[in-house]
Write an enzyme that holds these catalytic residues in place. Structure first.
Site, mmCIF file in Angstrom:
data_model
loop_
_atom_site.group_PDB
_atom_site.id
_atom_site.type_symbol
_atom_site.label_atom_id
_atom_site.label_comp_id
_atom_site.label_asym_id
_atom_site.label_seq_id
_atom_site.Cartn_x
_atom_site.Cartn_y
_atom_site.Cartn_z
ATOM 1 N N GLU A 34 7.575 10.232 -1.798
ATOM 2 C CA GLU A 34 7.558 9.932 -3.227
ATOM 3 C C GLU A 34 7.825 8.440 -3.419
ATOM 4 O O GLU A 34 8.846 7.920 -2.958
ATOM 5 C CB GLU A 34 8.609 10.768 -3.960
ATOM 6 C CG GLU A 34 8.505 10.638 -5.453
ATOM 7 C CD GLU A 34 9.449 11.567 -6.200
ATOM 8 O OE1 GLU A 34 9.456 11.489 -7.437
ATOM 9 O OE2 GLU A 34 10.187 12.336 -5.565
ATOM 10 N N LEU A 35 6.944 7.762 -4.109
ATOM 11 C CA LEU A 35 6.991 6.313 -4.275
ATOM 12 C C LEU A 35 8.328 5.844 -4.833
ATOM 13 O O LEU A 35 8.754 6.289 -5.903
ATOM 14 C CB LEU A 35 5.854 5.858 -5.200
ATOM 15 C CG LEU A 35 5.769 4.357 -5.463
ATOM 16 C CD1 LEU A 35 5.399 3.606 -4.192
ATOM 17 C CD2 LEU A 35 4.763 4.077 -6.563
ATOM 18 N N LEU A 53 1.800 4.631 1.320
ATOM 19 C CA LEU A 53 1.583 5.274 2.620
ATOM 20 C C LEU A 53 1.452 6.787 2.451
ATOM 21 O O LEU A 53 2.087 7.378 1.585
ATOM 22 C CB LEU A 53 2.746 4.931 3.554
ATOM 23 C CG LEU A 53 2.877 3.439 3.855
ATOM 24 C CD1 LEU A 53 4.233 3.111 4.445
ATOM 25 C CD2 LEU A 53 1.745 2.971 4.760
ATOM 26 N N HIS A 103 12.317 -3.013 -2.934
ATOM 27 C CA HIS A 103 11.598 -2.906 -4.204
ATOM 28 C C HIS A 103 12.256 -3.839 -5.212
ATOM 29 O O HIS A 103 13.482 -3.887 -5.294
ATOM 30 C CB HIS A 103 11.644 -1.455 -4.702
ATOM 31 C CG HIS A 103 10.868 -1.250 -5.954
ATOM 32 N ND1 HIS A 103 9.493 -1.237 -5.977
ATOM 33 C CD2 HIS A 103 11.266 -1.083 -7.232
ATOM 34 C CE1 HIS A 103 9.080 -1.057 -7.224
ATOM 35 N NE2 HIS A 103 10.138 -0.962 -8.005
ATOM 36 N N ARG A 118 0.852 -1.189 0.000
ATOM 37 C CA ARG A 118 0.000 0.000 0.000
ATOM 38 C C ARG A 118 0.884 1.234 0.000
ATOM 39 O O ARG A 118 1.913 1.264 0.666
ATOM 40 C CB ARG A 118 -0.915 0.017 1.215
ATOM 41 C CG ARG A 118 -1.976 -1.061 1.168
ATOM 42 C CD ARG A 118 -3.028 -0.912 2.235
ATOM 43 N NE ARG A 118 -3.591 0.409 2.348
ATOM 44 C CZ ARG A 118 -4.574 0.905 1.598
ATOM 45 N NH1 ARG A 118 -5.080 0.184 0.624
ATOM 46 N NH2 ARG A 118 -5.039 2.111 1.793
ATOM 47 N N ASN A 173 12.069 -0.053 2.965
ATOM 48 C CA ASN A 173 11.310 -0.961 2.114
ATOM 49 C C ASN A 173 12.275 -1.636 1.150
ATOM 50 O O ASN A 173 13.417 -1.200 0.988
ATOM 51 C CB ASN A 173 10.254 -0.173 1.321
ATOM 52 C CG ASN A 173 9.223 -1.070 0.654
ATOM 53 O OD1 ASN A 173 9.071 -2.245 1.005
ATOM 54 N ND2 ASN A 173 8.508 -0.521 -0.304
ATOM 55 N N GLN A 225 17.358 -13.149 -4.184
ATOM 56 C CA GLN A 225 18.311 -12.114 -3.766
ATOM 57 C C GLN A 225 17.705 -11.181 -2.715
ATOM 58 O O GLN A 225 18.400 -10.716 -1.819
ATOM 59 C CB GLN A 225 18.805 -11.319 -4.977
ATOM 60 C CG GLN A 225 19.682 -12.129 -5.898
ATOM 61 C CD GLN A 225 20.876 -12.707 -5.156
ATOM 62 O OE1 GLN A 225 21.645 -11.976 -4.527
ATOM 63 N NE2 GLN A 225 21.028 -14.020 -5.204
#
Length: 179
Positions: free
Chosen positions: A133-134, A83, A99, A81, A97, A163
């Site tokens: 910013e994503l 945030l 990615h 989600r 996070n 990985q």
């Protein structure tokens, strides 16, 4: 998440760094990660985002739940989600996070197919600080995997995921070791 919990125990983070994974929180009550975390004796909670009238209301409830554990670090692992800026600001400097791309390339979703479609020879994963910013926070660590001829998004995703399971625990441990 499980890779981080396992690494925290195998590498004795509590003894070596005074840090431990203490809780797992999801927006899906039936998330496999919650089931596994409960079996490991971790505190668990689920907050259904659909029960809140706005994204801000959900994030406020999520923040209240997270804060009950007084986290030094908030690690997103499979939390899909976006945030709100208020949530991100509340945990500024403590929110990370992972990615599944080599950021800054391929922010957002469908990263593996997009890398294949772009003709990339390499793909990978990035651990980064979370900002409003994503997928644009400071890069903390990256892992690279080759894109093989004839790769499908699923095949590439599988190599990247292996990985991620190595990279994310290492990056989290480096953060806690640094204080």
């Amino acid at each position: 998440m499980a890779a981080i919990v396992d690494a925290s125990r195998q590498r004795r983070w509590l003894e070596r760094h005074g840090a431990a994974v203490t809780a797992v929180i999801s927006n899906k009550a039936d998330a496999g990660g919650l089931i596994w975390a409960r079996s490991q004796g971790l505190a668990c909670a689920a907050l259904d985002h659909r029960a809140y009238p706005t994204r801000e209301a959900f994030d406020a409830a999520l923040m209240a739940q997270v804060d009950t554990h007084s986290p030094a670090l908030v690690v997103l692992a499979g939390f899909m989600r976006i945030l709100t800026p208020g949530f991100v600001a509340h945990y500024e400097g403590r929110l990370v996070n992972i990615h599944p791309s080599l950021l800054p390339a391929f922010t957002g979703l469908h990263t593996h197919q997009r890398a294949i479609d772009a003709g990339c020879r390499f793909a990978g994963a990035t651990v980064h600080r979370v900002t409003a910013e994503l997928d644009h926070g400071a890069i903390l660590a990256q892992a690279v995997v080759p894109v093989m001829p004839g790769d499908t998004a699923d095949a590439l995703a599988s190599r990247v995921l292996s990985q991620e399971h190595r990279l994310y625990p290492q990056a989290v441990e480096a953060l806690i070791a640094a204080g």
